[in-house]
Enzyme design. Structure first.
Site, PDB file in Angstrom:
ATOM      1  N   ARG A   1       0.847  -1.219   0.000  1.00  0.00           N
ATOM      2  CA  ARG A   1       0.000   0.000   0.000  1.00  0.00           C
ATOM      3  C   ARG A   1       0.876   1.260   0.000  1.00  0.00           C
ATOM      4  O   ARG A   1       0.569   2.241   0.689  1.00  0.00           O
ATOM      5  CB  ARG A   1      -0.926   0.019   1.226  1.00  0.00           C
ATOM      6  CG  ARG A   1      -1.906  -1.134   1.308  1.00  0.00           C
ATOM      7  CD  ARG A   1      -2.948  -1.075   0.184  1.00  0.00           C
ATOM      8  NE  ARG A   1      -4.023  -2.033   0.388  1.00  0.00           N
ATOM      9  CZ  ARG A   1      -3.988  -3.300  -0.017  1.00  0.00           C
ATOM     10  NH1 ARG A   1      -2.933  -3.773  -0.660  1.00  0.00           N
ATOM     11  NH2 ARG A   1      -5.017  -4.104   0.190  1.00  0.00           N
TER      12      ARG A   1
ATOM     13  N   SER B   1     -10.719  -1.327   3.273  1.00  0.00           N
ATOM     14  CA  SER B   1      -9.992  -1.460   4.547  1.00  0.00           C
ATOM     15  C   SER B   1      -9.634  -0.077   5.054  1.00  0.00           C
ATOM     16  O   SER B   1      -9.042   0.713   4.325  1.00  0.00           O
ATOM     17  CB  SER B   1      -8.690  -2.232   4.334  1.00  0.00           C
ATOM     18  OG  SER B   1      -8.945  -3.533   3.860  1.00  0.00           O
TER      19      SER B   1
ATOM     20  N   GLU C   1      -5.434   3.635   6.131  1.00  0.00           N
ATOM     21  CA  GLU C   1      -5.128   3.488   4.702  1.00  0.00           C
ATOM     22  C   GLU C   1      -5.595   4.726   3.922  1.00  0.00           C
ATOM     23  O   GLU C   1      -4.849   5.251   3.107  1.00  0.00           O
ATOM     24  CB  GLU C   1      -5.814   2.216   4.186  1.00  0.00           C
ATOM     25  CG  GLU C   1      -5.055   1.536   3.065  1.00  0.00           C
ATOM     26  CD  GLU C   1      -5.822   0.366   2.460  1.00  0.00           C
ATOM     27  OE1 GLU C   1      -5.560  -0.761   2.888  1.00  0.00           O
ATOM     28  OE2 GLU C   1      -6.650   0.573   1.563  1.00  0.00           O
TER      29      GLU C   1
HETATM   30  N1  EPU Z   1     -10.611 -11.299  10.406  1.00  0.00           N
HETATM   31  C1  EPU Z   1     -11.297 -11.425  11.573  1.00  0.00           C
HETATM   32  N2  EPU Z   1     -12.330 -10.571  11.827  1.00  0.00           N
HETATM   33  C2  EPU Z   1     -12.692  -9.612  10.963  1.00  0.00           C
HETATM   34  C3  EPU Z   1     -11.984  -9.469   9.762  1.00  0.00           C
HETATM   35  C4  EPU Z   1     -10.939 -10.330   9.496  1.00  0.00           C
HETATM   36  O1  EPU Z   1     -11.010 -12.289  12.397  1.00  0.00           O
HETATM   37  O2  EPU Z   1     -13.639  -8.870  11.262  1.00  0.00           O
HETATM   38  C5  EPU Z   1      -9.525 -12.239  10.094  1.00  0.00           C
HETATM   39  C6  EPU Z   1      -9.983 -13.194   8.963  1.00  0.00           C
HETATM   40  O3  EPU Z   1     -10.625 -14.312   9.467  1.00  0.00           O
HETATM   41  C7  EPU Z   1      -8.689 -13.541   8.292  1.00  0.00           C
HETATM   42  C8  EPU Z   1      -7.817 -12.297   8.506  1.00  0.00           C
HETATM   43  O4  EPU Z   1      -8.421 -11.548   9.550  1.00  0.00           O
HETATM   44  O5  EPU Z   1      -8.058 -14.610   8.941  1.00  0.00           O
HETATM   45  C9  EPU Z   1      -7.672 -11.470   7.237  1.00  0.00           C
HETATM   46  O6  EPU Z   1      -8.954 -11.046   6.751  1.00  0.00           O
HETATM   47  P1  EPU Z   1      -9.260 -10.935   5.183  1.00  0.00           P
HETATM   48  O7  EPU Z   1      -8.876 -12.183   4.497  1.00  0.00           O
HETATM   49  O8  EPU Z   1     -10.660 -10.441   5.047  1.00  0.00           O
HETATM   50  O9  EPU Z   1      -8.241  -9.840   4.642  1.00  0.00           O
HETATM   51  P2  EPU Z   1      -7.674  -8.501   5.298  1.00  0.00           P
HETATM   52  O10 EPU Z   1      -6.274  -8.716   5.715  1.00  0.00           O
HETATM   53  O11 EPU Z   1      -8.621  -7.987   6.320  1.00  0.00           O
HETATM   54  C10 EPU Z   1      -6.640  -7.557   3.085  1.00  0.00           C
HETATM   55  C11 EPU Z   1      -6.670  -6.251   2.326  1.00  0.00           C
HETATM   56  C12 EPU Z   1      -7.944  -6.119   1.515  1.00  0.00           C
HETATM   57  C13 EPU Z   1      -8.002  -7.274   0.535  1.00  0.00           C
HETATM   58  C14 EPU Z   1      -7.951  -8.590   1.330  1.00  0.00           C
HETATM   59  C15 EPU Z   1      -7.891  -9.788   0.420  1.00  0.00           C
HETATM   60  C16 EPU Z   1      -5.363  -4.663   3.634  1.00  0.00           C
HETATM   61  C17 EPU Z   1      -5.394  -3.492   4.568  1.00  0.00           C
HETATM   62  N3  EPU Z   1      -6.549  -5.146   3.280  1.00  0.00           N
HETATM   63  O12 EPU Z   1      -7.707  -7.515   4.027  1.00  0.00           O
HETATM   64  O13 EPU Z   1      -7.862  -4.919   0.785  1.00  0.00           O
HETATM   65  O14 EPU Z   1      -9.179  -7.228  -0.237  1.00  0.00           O
HETATM   66  O15 EPU Z   1      -6.779  -8.626   2.173  1.00  0.00           O
HETATM   67  O16 EPU Z   1      -6.623  -9.844  -0.171  1.00  0.00           O
HETATM   68  O17 EPU Z   1      -4.289  -5.104   3.247  1.00  0.00           O
HETATM   69  C18 EPU Z   1      -8.397  -2.617   0.894  1.00  0.00           C
HETATM   70  O18 EPU Z   1      -7.188  -2.400   0.951  1.00  0.00           O
HETATM   71  O19 EPU Z   1      -9.247  -1.685   0.876  1.00  0.00           O
HETATM   72  C19 EPU Z   1      -8.867  -3.985   0.879  1.00  0.00           C
HETATM   73  C20 EPU Z   1     -10.154  -4.309   0.935  1.00  0.00           C
END
Ligand code: EPU
Length: 340
Positions: A166, A240, A336
Site C-alpha cells: 500500500r 480497509s 489506509e
Molecule cells: N478477520 C477477523 N475478523 C474480521 C476481519 C478479518 O477475524 O472482522 C480475520 C480473517 O478471518 C482472516 C484475517 O483476519 O483470517 C484477514 O482477513 P481478510 O482475508 O478479510 O483480509 P484482510 O487482511 O482484512 C486484506 C486487504 C484487503 C483485501 C484482502 C484480500 C489490507 C489493509 N486489506 O484484508 O484490501 O481485499 O486482504 O486480499 O491489506 C483494501 O485495501 O481496501 C482492501 C479491501
C-alpha cells in the site's frame, strides 16, 4: 485555454464514504493539456491541490479550501506486445474495475484478482492496490505523470515507483507533485492462475472448476468481495480503513503466545504482517457504531457511514479503535485512506 473551474462544489458524489463536504475550487480534468494551464494560472497558484480519482481512498474531515483536480480522462488501448507480454495503456480517469473487465473480455489475464476494487486507474499505483495475493506492481510496466514542479510530463518505470505494501513514491518524494495521466500494464502471455489465497482456491473448488480461466478467477473474487465487503453505492466506505500492521518476529511471537488465535503472515524480510481486522474484532468493535460511523458487521477492518456521518465522526471512531488496539495488543494501526 479557459479552465471550467467551479466553486463551492459538492464532493459528496465523489467520495465513496458519501461524506458531505465542499471544494473551494473544482476542475474536471479531461485532458493532460489542462494541467500546464492550472500550473500557470495566477488565480490558482498557491492553492492546495487535491487530485481525486474515484474518491475511494479519502476521508473528507472538512471542506477542502483548495483546488480539486478530478481526473476524468478516458481511453484504453493495447499499445504493444512481445514474446512475454501484451501491453495495455489506460487513462487515469478510467474506472479500475471496468478496466479489469475490459482486459478479461479480450482474454488478457493478470489483473483478475484485483476485480471489483473501487477507484480509478490513476489512483491504483499510488497505494499499490492489492487483493488476494496480487498487487498492481505485479503487472505494472510504466506510467506517465504531469510534474507540477517542472511543468513537464515524466515517464516512470516500475523501479522508480518504489512500490511497497500500500505504498509508492507517490506517497513520498512525488507527493503533491506528480499527477498520474495514464498507466501501462504488461499482461503475461503465459498466464497462470494465482490461487495462493485460500479464499479464492476454496471458491474455485466450490464451483467445480479444475482449470480456471482469468474470467473464472475474476468471478470467484467478485463473489468473495461481494460477500465480505460493503458496496459503496449502498453503504459509504473506503474499503480497509487500516493497513495490516507489520511487526518484528519477536513481537509476533510474544503476541501469539498470549493470543494463540492471532492471524499473522510471514514477510520476506523476516517480519510479520498481522490481520488488523482480527485485532479490531477481538477488541469487540465489529458491528458497533459511534453515532452514524460504524464498523462493518462482516469485516471489522472496514468503517462505514451508516447515513449522514461526518468525516469527523468517522475519524473519531477510527481514533477509538486505534487506542483500543494499542492498549490491548501494543500495536499501532495506520489508516489506509488519506485524511483531508
Ligand atoms: N478477520 C477477523 N475478523 C474480521 C476481519 C478479518 O477475524 O472482522 C480475520 C480473517 O478471518 C482472516 C484475517 O483476519 O483470517 C484477514 O482477513 P481478510 O482475508 O478479510 O483480509 P484482510 O487482511 O482484512 C486484506 C486487504 C484487503 C483485501 C484482502 C484480500 C489490507 C489493509 N486489506 O484484508 O484490501 O481485499 O486482504 O486480499 O491489506 C483494501 O485495501 O481496501 C482492501 C479491501
Amino acid at each position: 485555454m479557459k479552465l471550467p473551474i467551479r466553486h463551492d462544489y459538492p464532493l459528496r458524489p465523489h467520495n465513496t464514504f458519501g461524506i458531505d463536504a465542499k471544494a473551494h475550487a473544482y476542475l474536471q480534468v479531461t485532458s493532460a493539456d489542462m494541467l500546464p494551464h492550472v500550473r500557470n494560472s495566477e488565480a490558482l497558484a498557491g492553492l492546495p491541490r487535491l487530485v481525486l480519482g474515484g474518491g475511494s481512498n479519502i476521508l473528507l474531515t472538512k471542506d477542502f479550501s483548495g483546488l480539486v483536480l478530478h481526473m476524468c480522462s478516458q481511453g484504453i488501448d493495447v499499445v504493444g506486445e512481445d514474446d512475454d507480454s501484451t501491453y495495455v495503456r489506460a487513462a487515469a480517469g478510467e474506472n479500475w474495475h471496468r478496466f479489469v473487465q475490459w482486459t478479461l473480455e479480450r482474454g488478457l489475464g493478470g489483473l483478475e484478482n484485483l476485480s471489483l476494487i473501487p477507484g480509478s486507474v490513476g489512483a491504483a499505483p499510488i497505494q499499490n492496490i492489492g487483493a488476494y495475493g496480487v498487487e498492481v506492481r505485479d503487472c505494472f510496466f510504466e506510467l506517465t505523470a504531469f510534474d507540477f514542479e517542472s511543468g513537464e510530463i515524466i515517464r516512470l518505470d516500475k523501479a522508480i515507483c518504489a512500490f511497497g505494501y500500500r505504498d509508492s513514491i507517490f506517497k513520498h518524494a512525488l507527493r503533491e507533485r506528480a499527477v498520474i495521466l495514464d498507466v501501462t500494464f504488461a499482461l503475461p502471455k503465459r498466464w497462470k492462475p494465482n490461487l495462493r489465497y485460500a479464499d479464492v482456491e476454496r471458491e474455485i473448488a466450490a464451483r467445480g472448476i479444475a482449470s480456471p480461466t482469468p474470467r473464472d478467477v475474476s468471478d470467484a473474487v467478485i463473489a468473495i468481495r461481494t460477500r465480505k465487503l460493503p458496496d459503496p453505492s449502498v453503504v459509504g466506505n473506503a474499503g480497509s480503513f487500516f493497513k495490516n500492521p507489520v511487526v518484528s518476529s519477536r513481537q509476533c511471537d510474544a503476541l501469539s503466545e498470549r493470543y494463540p488465535q492471532l492471524v499473522s503472515y510471514p514477510q520476506p524480510d523476516g517480519s510479520f504482517k498481522l490481520a488488523a481486522g482480527w485485532l479490531i474484532d477481538q477488541c469487540g468493535w465489529k458491528g458497533k457504531s459511534l453515532g452514524a460511523a460504524g464498523v462493518y458487521e462482516r469485516q471489522a477492518l472496514v468503517l462505514v457511514n451508516r447515513g449522514g456521518a461526518s468525516g469527523q465522526e468517522i475519524a473519531q471512531l477510527a481514533a477509538r479503535i486505534q487506542a483500543d488496539v494499542k492498549e490491548r495488543f501494543g500495536v499501532v494501526l495506520e489508516p489506509e485512506p488519506v485524511f483531508i
